[in-house]
Structures are given as C-alpha cells and as structure tokens.
Design a protein around this motif. Structure first.
Motif, PDB file in Angstrom:
ATOM      1  N   LEU A   1       0.998  -1.030   0.099  1.00 34.21           N
ATOM      2  CA  LEU A   1       0.285   0.312   0.182  1.00 34.21           C
ATOM      3  C   LEU A   1       1.013   1.168  -0.073  1.00 34.21           C
ATOM      4  O   LEU A   1       0.968   2.252  -0.393  1.00 34.21           O
ATOM      5  CB  LEU A   1      -1.092   0.087   1.064  1.00 34.21           C
ATOM      6  N   GLN A   2       1.930   1.182   0.794  1.00 31.42           N
ATOM      7  CA  GLN A   2       3.421   2.140   0.981  1.00 31.42           C
ATOM      8  C   GLN A   2       3.164   2.501  -0.342  1.00 31.42           C
ATOM      9  O   GLN A   2       4.177   3.338  -1.131  1.00 31.42           O
ATOM     10  CB  GLN A   2       3.695   2.334   1.473  1.00 31.42           C
ATOM     11  N   VAL A   3       3.637   1.608  -1.463  1.00 30.83           N
ATOM     12  CA  VAL A   3       4.588   1.731  -2.454  1.00 30.83           C
ATOM     13  C   VAL A   3       3.566   2.108  -3.637  1.00 30.83           C
ATOM     14  O   VAL A   3       4.161   3.097  -4.485  1.00 30.83           O
ATOM     15  CB  VAL A   3       5.378   0.300  -3.370  1.00 30.83           C
ATOM     16  N   LEU A   4       1.920   1.352  -3.456  1.00 31.35           N
ATOM     17  CA  LEU A   4       0.980   2.634  -4.449  1.00 31.35           C
ATOM     18  C   LEU A   4       1.323   3.890  -4.339  1.00 31.35           C
ATOM     19  O   LEU A   4       0.817   4.956  -5.027  1.00 31.35           O
ATOM     20  CB  LEU A   4       0.056   1.923  -4.303  1.00 31.35           C
ATOM     21  N   TYR A   5       0.689   4.071  -2.890  1.00 31.55           N
ATOM     22  CA  TYR A   5       1.464   5.516  -2.349  1.00 31.55           C
ATOM     23  C   TYR A   5       2.345   5.854  -3.693  1.00 31.55           C
ATOM     24  O   TYR A   5       2.284   6.934  -3.666  1.00 31.55           O
ATOM     25  CB  TYR A   5       0.470   5.312  -1.113  1.00 31.55           C
ATOM     26  N   LEU A   6       3.561   5.425  -3.613  1.00 36.04           N
ATOM     27  CA  LEU A   6       4.445   6.189  -3.649  1.00 36.04           C
ATOM     28  C   LEU A   6       4.288   6.292  -5.565  1.00 36.04           C
ATOM     29  O   LEU A   6       5.121   7.475  -6.226  1.00 36.04           O
ATOM     30  CB  LEU A   6       5.799   5.777  -3.928  1.00 36.04           C
ATOM     31  N   LEU A   7       4.168   5.393  -5.822  1.00 30.60           N
ATOM     32  CA  LEU A   7       3.188   5.683  -7.339  1.00 30.60           C
ATOM     33  C   LEU A   7       2.436   6.654  -7.276  1.00 30.60           C
ATOM     34  O   LEU A   7       2.914   6.992  -8.647  1.00 30.60           O
ATOM     35  CB  LEU A   7       2.645   4.402  -8.091  1.00 30.60           C
ATOM     36  N   VAL A   8       1.467   6.691  -6.704  1.00 28.55           N
ATOM     37  CA  VAL A   8       0.343   7.600  -7.498  1.00 28.55           C
ATOM     38  C   VAL A   8       1.766   9.034  -7.325  1.00 28.55           C
ATOM     39  O   VAL A   8       1.380   9.973  -7.751  1.00 28.55           O
ATOM     40  CB  VAL A   8      -0.189   7.597  -6.104  1.00 28.55           C
ATOM     41  N   ALA A   9       2.488   9.613  -6.386  1.00 27.59           N
ATOM     42  CA  ALA A   9       3.265  10.870  -5.711  1.00 27.59           C
ATOM     43  C   ALA A   9       4.142  10.829  -7.087  1.00 27.59           C
ATOM     44  O   ALA A   9       3.794  12.423  -7.355  1.00 27.59           O
ATOM     45  CB  ALA A   9       4.551  10.452  -4.978  1.00 27.59           C
TER      46      ALA A   9
ATOM     47  N   TRP B   1     -11.528   7.775  -0.315  1.00 21.99           N
ATOM     48  CA  TRP B   1     -11.626   7.291  -1.383  1.00 21.99           C
ATOM     49  C   TRP B   1     -10.271   7.988  -2.475  1.00 21.99           C
ATOM     50  O   TRP B   1      -9.692   8.055  -3.283  1.00 21.99           O
ATOM     51  CB  TRP B   1     -12.641   7.407  -2.754  1.00 21.99           C
ATOM     52  N   LEU B   2      -9.806   8.193  -1.224  1.00 20.26           N
ATOM     53  CA  LEU B   2      -8.547   8.644  -1.492  1.00 20.26           C
ATOM     54  C   LEU B   2      -6.904   8.320  -1.509  1.00 20.26           C
ATOM     55  O   LEU B   2      -6.577   7.648  -0.459  1.00 20.26           O
ATOM     56  CB  LEU B   2      -8.084  10.064  -0.750  1.00 20.26           C
ATOM     57  N   PRO B   3      -6.031   8.621  -2.147  1.00 18.36           N
ATOM     58  CA  PRO B   3      -5.334   7.306  -2.112  1.00 18.36           C
ATOM     59  C   PRO B   3      -4.151   7.603  -0.752  1.00 18.36           C
ATOM     60  O   PRO B   3      -3.115   6.636  -0.204  1.00 18.36           O
ATOM     61  CB  PRO B   3      -4.092   7.731  -2.925  1.00 18.36           C
ATOM     62  N   SER B   4      -4.265   8.951  -0.658  1.00 21.32           N
ATOM     63  CA  SER B   4      -3.846   9.688   0.515  1.00 21.32           C
ATOM     64  C   SER B   4      -4.289   7.964   2.049  1.00 21.32           C
ATOM     65  O   SER B   4      -3.758   7.893   3.052  1.00 21.32           O
ATOM     66  CB  SER B   4      -3.923  10.326   1.307  1.00 21.32           C
TER      67      SER B   4
ATOM     68  N   LEU C   1     -10.042  -0.741   2.644  1.00 20.34           N
ATOM     69  CA  LEU C   1      -8.919   0.147   1.852  1.00 20.34           C
ATOM     70  C   LEU C   1      -9.170  -0.010   0.682  1.00 20.34           C
ATOM     71  O   LEU C   1      -8.836   0.766   0.104  1.00 20.34           O
ATOM     72  CB  LEU C   1      -7.293  -0.010   2.072  1.00 20.34           C
ATOM     73  N   TRP C   2      -9.818  -1.102   0.163  1.00 23.26           N
ATOM     74  CA  TRP C   2     -10.048  -1.188  -1.269  1.00 23.26           C
ATOM     75  C   TRP C   2     -10.589  -0.294  -2.228  1.00 23.26           C
ATOM     76  O   TRP C   2      -9.974  -0.119  -3.428  1.00 23.26           O
ATOM     77  CB  TRP C   2     -11.312  -2.672  -1.854  1.00 23.26           C
ATOM     78  N   ARG C   3     -11.875   0.598  -2.186  1.00 25.58           N
ATOM     79  CA  ARG C   3     -11.993   1.781  -2.499  1.00 25.58           C
ATOM     80  C   ARG C   3     -10.529   3.063  -2.712  1.00 25.58           C
ATOM     81  O   ARG C   3     -10.180   3.222  -3.810  1.00 25.58           O
ATOM     82  CB  ARG C   3     -12.626   2.651  -1.744  1.00 25.58           C
ATOM     83  N   ALA C   4      -9.406   2.988  -1.646  1.00 23.82           N
ATOM     84  CA  ALA C   4      -8.540   3.795  -2.033  1.00 23.82           C
ATOM     85  C   ALA C   4      -7.560   2.962  -2.943  1.00 23.82           C
ATOM     86  O   ALA C   4      -7.025   3.883  -3.589  1.00 23.82           O
ATOM     87  CB  ALA C   4      -7.840   3.822  -0.622  1.00 23.82           C
ATOM     88  N   VAL C   5      -7.164   1.965  -2.739  1.00 21.81           N
ATOM     89  CA  VAL C   5      -6.060   1.224  -3.848  1.00 21.81           C
ATOM     90  C   VAL C   5      -6.688   1.472  -4.873  1.00 21.81           C
ATOM     91  O   VAL C   5      -6.401   1.387  -6.054  1.00 21.81           O
ATOM     92  CB  VAL C   5      -6.862  -0.622  -3.627  1.00 21.81           C
TER      93      VAL C   5
ATOM     94  N   ILE D   1      -5.842   2.895  -8.478  1.00 26.51           N
ATOM     95  CA  ILE D   1      -4.445   3.112  -9.649  1.00 26.51           C
ATOM     96  C   ILE D   1      -5.347   3.413 -10.952  1.00 26.51           C
ATOM     97  O   ILE D   1      -4.716   3.385 -11.630  1.00 26.51           O
ATOM     98  CB  ILE D   1      -5.242   0.553  -9.386  1.00 26.51           C
ATOM     99  N   VAL D   2      -6.367   3.733 -10.375  1.00 28.30           N
ATOM    100  CA  VAL D   2      -7.052   4.556 -11.072  1.00 28.30           C
ATOM    101  C   VAL D   2      -6.602   6.062 -11.764  1.00 28.30           C
ATOM    102  O   VAL D   2      -5.916   6.680 -13.104  1.00 28.30           O
ATOM    103  CB  VAL D   2      -8.628   4.273 -11.323  1.00 28.30           C
ATOM    104  N   VAL D   3      -6.334   6.515 -10.729  1.00 27.02           N
ATOM    105  CA  VAL D   3      -5.471   7.788 -11.127  1.00 27.02           C
ATOM    106  C   VAL D   3      -4.620   7.995 -11.361  1.00 27.02           C
ATOM    107  O   VAL D   3      -3.841   8.869 -12.098  1.00 27.02           O
ATOM    108  CB  VAL D   3      -5.861   7.863  -9.658  1.00 27.02           C
TER     109      VAL D   3
END
Lengths: 247, 294
Positions: A152-160, A200-203, A220-224, A228-230
């Motif tokens: 989940l942390q890495v996914l947030y890094l991808l968002v950033a 719904w927020l990546p944060s 967390l499935w909504r944030a995940v 991904i979509v974002v």
C-alpha cells in the motif's frame, strides 16, 4: 545506450539512488531504536517528568516510527528525484535532443519505471531494516501484515510519482514541479479529513500498514482502486499534454 | 524538376499578439544546403521549430517529406554526467535505423572529438558541445537536418569544423541552417531565404539576391554635370537607380549587367559631359542583407 540505460545512469551517476537509500535506511534504523529506547533517551536528557506522558511503546511503533518518517522526508526525496527525471522539458536544448529522436511515451516510460523502482527499492530496504530491528529489539511482527502494508505504501509512492509527472506537464521548472507536487499531496491529505471522500483518496493508503500490524479494522479497497485509476489517468494526461507541448 | 523536401504553405505563427511568422512559403530542394538568414527576432528559430515538429503553426501548413529529421539548437546541451561517446551512441540507438556502432567513432572523428569522447560532457566547451550536437545528429543519418545558428559564438577553428561538417552533408541530407553570419551562408549554402520580422522577403540563390536587391553597378566620375547624367540614366530600363555623390560622381545601380555594358558608355557620350572614368562596383552580401532586412 538506450533510454532505459540513460535513466539507470541518471540515478547512478547523480547518486540520487544513494540519497533515497540513505534516507529510507536511516529511518529504518531509527524507527525501532526510537521505539525501544525513547524512554531511556528522554530520561537521559533529564526529562524524568515527561516519561510519564510517553505512552507505552509496542513493537508496532518500531514500524510506525519508520513509516511516519518515510511518509514525510522519504516522500519528499522521492518527489524531488521524480521531478528531476520527469521535468525533462525544463532544459529546452536537452528536450529537443530527445523529442526529435523518440516519442514521449518512449522518453517517459523508463523515467517513471526507474524512479518507481528506485523508490520501491529504497522503501523496501528501509522497511526490512525496520522490521528486523523491531524483531530484535522489541518483538517480531506479522510478516504478512508488513508486506501487504508495504504494498500500500509503494502504491502511494506510485501515485506521488505519477502526480509529479502530471505537474511536470503543466510547469517546466524542476524545483517548481517538486514543490507544487508536495503542495498538492498535502492538500489531498487535508481533503482526507472530510469523512465522505476520505475512503476514496490515495492518502488513505498511508494508514494501511499501521492498521494492519496493529490488527485494526480497516477497509482500503476503495483507496486502492482509486489510486490505480488515478495513476493510469494521470499518466495518460501527462503523455497527452507533453505530446502537445511546444518547446 | 527538383524534388522539394521541405515546404510551408502560408505558414504563420503567433505568440499572443506577436507575429513570429507571417504567411511564409518556404521551399527547400532535396539534398541542398539552405540558409535561413535574418536579424535576431526575424523568426528563424520559430521556423526551425515548426519544421522540426517542435511547435505547431497558428495557420498554414508545414510539409517535411521525411520522418528522419534532426534538429540542433543553437546551444546544444546534454546530461552532463554522460560522456560524448554515450551521447552519440544514444542518438544512434534511438534512430533505430541499423546504423552500426562503428559509426559512433566515425562521426566523433569527423567532429574532432575522438580524444574527448570518453570524457563527461560537463567539461566540454561550447564549441565542443556544438560539434557533439552535430555529431549526434549526423550519426542518425537524417534525411533532413535543421541547424539553428550552428556556428554562432564559436571561435574560428570551431566554426571551421562545424562548416566542414555541414559541407560534408551536402547531397546526403537536406540541410537547413539559420544564421546571421553571412560569410557562413555564402560558403556552404546553395539557396537562401531571408526573413524580416516574420516575413520571407527573398528566397532563391545568393547571386539572385545580389542581382535583385543590391546587384552590380558602376561609378561614373566626370568633370561636372552629375545631376544631368543621373537623370538621363534613370530613363534607361536597365538602370535600377542612381545616386549623385557629388557634382563629379554618380553611382549607378543596374538590373542587367549585359545591357549596361552595351549601353552605359553610349548614354554617357550622348549626354556629352566629359567622363574621367567608369568603374564597376559590386554590392557585398552584407550590403544586400542590410538593405533587404532594414
């Protein structure tokens, strides 16, 4: 010499990989140490009265301390490294060299991937150090929870990183891209204070690992899904905008 | 029939209220070296950007008859942690046209960069960067090479090497280069286009430019009566203009040298003022350039 090797060399020869690794590793070491020895440190500093106000620290705090720092200083480092790679139009002459030889997709794909790989590697080294340190100094935590939380942390890094690319398609200056990206990430975190949209927020991903290792109740499935979509949408907009940009 | 590889049709480019290019019809023959000249701000860099696909026209159209187009900006820059050899090899790889790796050494040698090839670009002088940029463009074997002020701000030796590289491209690629160094244009270009405040005011051969806008002329020195001689000469169809420099001296600009050679002395004899000398003059390219772009 390919564009992939170019990006590898960008990280290697500018030693940006080392900066990322140093930042995450340092916090990986400090996290468990702080959790284990904070009361002793406070006592040695003469704060005996303050010791009583420190909550009893658990093994999960070893990881939480690491994550807290990684989400601030580590994220800042990742955004600056990403901005330096993705804001390639900041230097018109270099941009012309690349743009007249390769498509935008060919140019930025290695930049996204190599930056994400470096950030993921640095985070992973940090979390491994923090996990092992926590296990030795405090208690061994559920490895599965740490792994899932780290994803989940890495996914947030991808968002950033994707956000950095998007900002770079609007402005060209590297520091400007980095600072605006950080500003947007902070603003999004503040928007997360609104309960109806927070899920719904990546944060939201940032709290995932803490909840997992503490066995808390979370969803967390909504944030995940949203993240991904974002990421996909931001990358698509970035490519489209860069293709239309004049240099 | 000469193949045209680059052409624009009434192409215009505006930046807000500023008109950078105004309905320009450019035509560049395949295999030629074309010089795009004009003072600073005339629109040369904008035109190269349009031809290189780096900018889009506000109106009109651009046609470049090849996808193998390389653009070299006036001050080429590269990631300063790469070596010169890596820059050229990256360019070769991206071209993806089967150019062998050995071509990297060949172009580095042509550019006079063999000794510096394995040094980081960070330590390169401006002239070396210019030659490296040209080498990186040439290694791709482009059909069209667009060079923006390639020899500007170089020392004489650097300028010579760049011009030699451009001259070597003649016939192999179509080269369009912008410049305000007229000697360079005169040395390597087959055709030129002159831009003035976004308008193409001349396109064709250098000789044609001089004939049309400066051209040949004569200085006539006489005992007296320069005004009468000047007035009489203006009546001749082959005289483009006269300038009375003193009562003894008239400058005559002609449009047709052959006619002038046949008629000038005869006309002077008709006027009847004693003539001391008649000497030919030739406008320099610089004179013409200043005339056309003023």
């Amino acid at each position: 010499m390919t564009l992939w090797r170019l990006e590898f060399l960008r990280l290697w020869r500018t030693q940006r990989w080392l900066i990322l690794l140093a930042v995450y590793s340092a916090f990986g070491i400090l996290g468990p140490l702080t959790a284990r020895y904070l009361p002793d440190i406070v006592e040695n500093l003469g704060g005996e009265e303050a010791i009583g106000s420190i909550p009893e620290l658990t093994a999960a705090d070893g990881i939480s301390q690491y994550i807290g720092n990684a989400q601030q200083i580590g994220l800042l480092a990742v955004v600056f490294v990403a901005a330096a790679a993705l804001a390639f139009d900041s230097n018109r002459e270099m941009s012309i060299f690349l743009r007249t030889k390769a498509t935008i997709t060919q140019i930025i794909t290695p930049r996204y991937v190599m930056t994400a790989a470096a950030a993921t590697l640095a985070y992973t080294v940090g979390i491994v150090i923090a996990y092992v340190g926590t296990g030795i100094l405090l208690e061994w935590l559920d490895l599965g929870a740490v792994v899932v939380g780290s994803l989940l942390q890495v996914l947030y890094l991808l968002v950033a990183i994707a956000l950095t690319g998007l900002v770079a398609s609007f402005i060209r200056n590297v520091p400007g891209v980095a600072l605006l990206t950080v500003g947007i990430l902070i603003a999004l975190a503040l928007v997360g204070l609104v309960p109806s949209v927070a899920a719904w927020l990546p944060s939201e991903l940032l709290g995932g690992i803490d909840a997992l290792i503490r066995g808390g109740d979370f969803e967390l499935w909504r944030a995940v899904l949203a993240s991904i979509v974002v990421v996909a949408v931001m990358v698509w907009i970035t490519i489209t905008r860069l293709e239309r940009r004049e240099v | 029939m000469v193949d045209v590889v680059i052409s624009t049709d009434a192409v215009s480019k505006r930046y807000g209220d500023v008109v950078a290019l105004d309905r320009v019809d450019l035509s560049v023959s395949a295999g030629s070296v074309y010089g795009l000249v004009g003072p600073n701000g005339a629109g040369k860099t904008t035109m190269l950007g349009l031809l290189g696909g780096l900018r889009t026209p506000t109106s009109g159209s651009v046609h470049v008859g090849s996808t193998s187009v390389q653009v070299l900006p006036d001050t080429p820059q590269f990631d300063n942690w790469l070596t010169g050899r890596e820059v050229v090899d990256l360019s070769r790889t991206l071209a993806d046209n089967g150019t062998p790796e050995s071509a990297v050494d060949d172009v580095l040698e042509s550019a006079g960069l063999v000794e510096a090839a394995d040094r980081k670009v960070k330590g390169y002088s401006r002239g070396m960067l210019q030659r490296l940029g040209l080498a990186a463009a040439v290694v791709t074997r482009p059909d069209v090479l667009l060079l923006d002020e390639p020899a500007a701000a170089l020392d004489p030796a650097g300028r010579r090497e760049v011009l030699n590289l451009v001259a070597e491209m003649h016939g192999r690629s179509t080269v369009l280069f912008s410049s305000h160094i007229l000697d360079d244009v005169q040395e390597v270009c087959d055709e030129i286009g002159v831009l003035r405040r976004g308008e193409l005011v001349y396109q064709g051969s250098l000789g044609g430019l001089i004939d049309r806008h400066g051209g040949s002329g004569y200085t006539v020195v006489m005992r007296s009566g320069a005004d009468a001689v000047a007035e009489r000469l203006l009546a001749e169809p082959w005289v483009r203009g006269t300038s009375v420099e003193s009562d003894h001296r008239v400058a005559v600009a002609v449009t047709d040298t052959d006619a002038a050679e046949q008629r000038l002395v005869r006309v002077l004899a008709e006027v009847g003022h004693p003539v001391i000398s008649v000497s030919p003059t030739q406008s320099s390219l610089e004179d013409v350039f200043l005339e056309v772009t003023k």
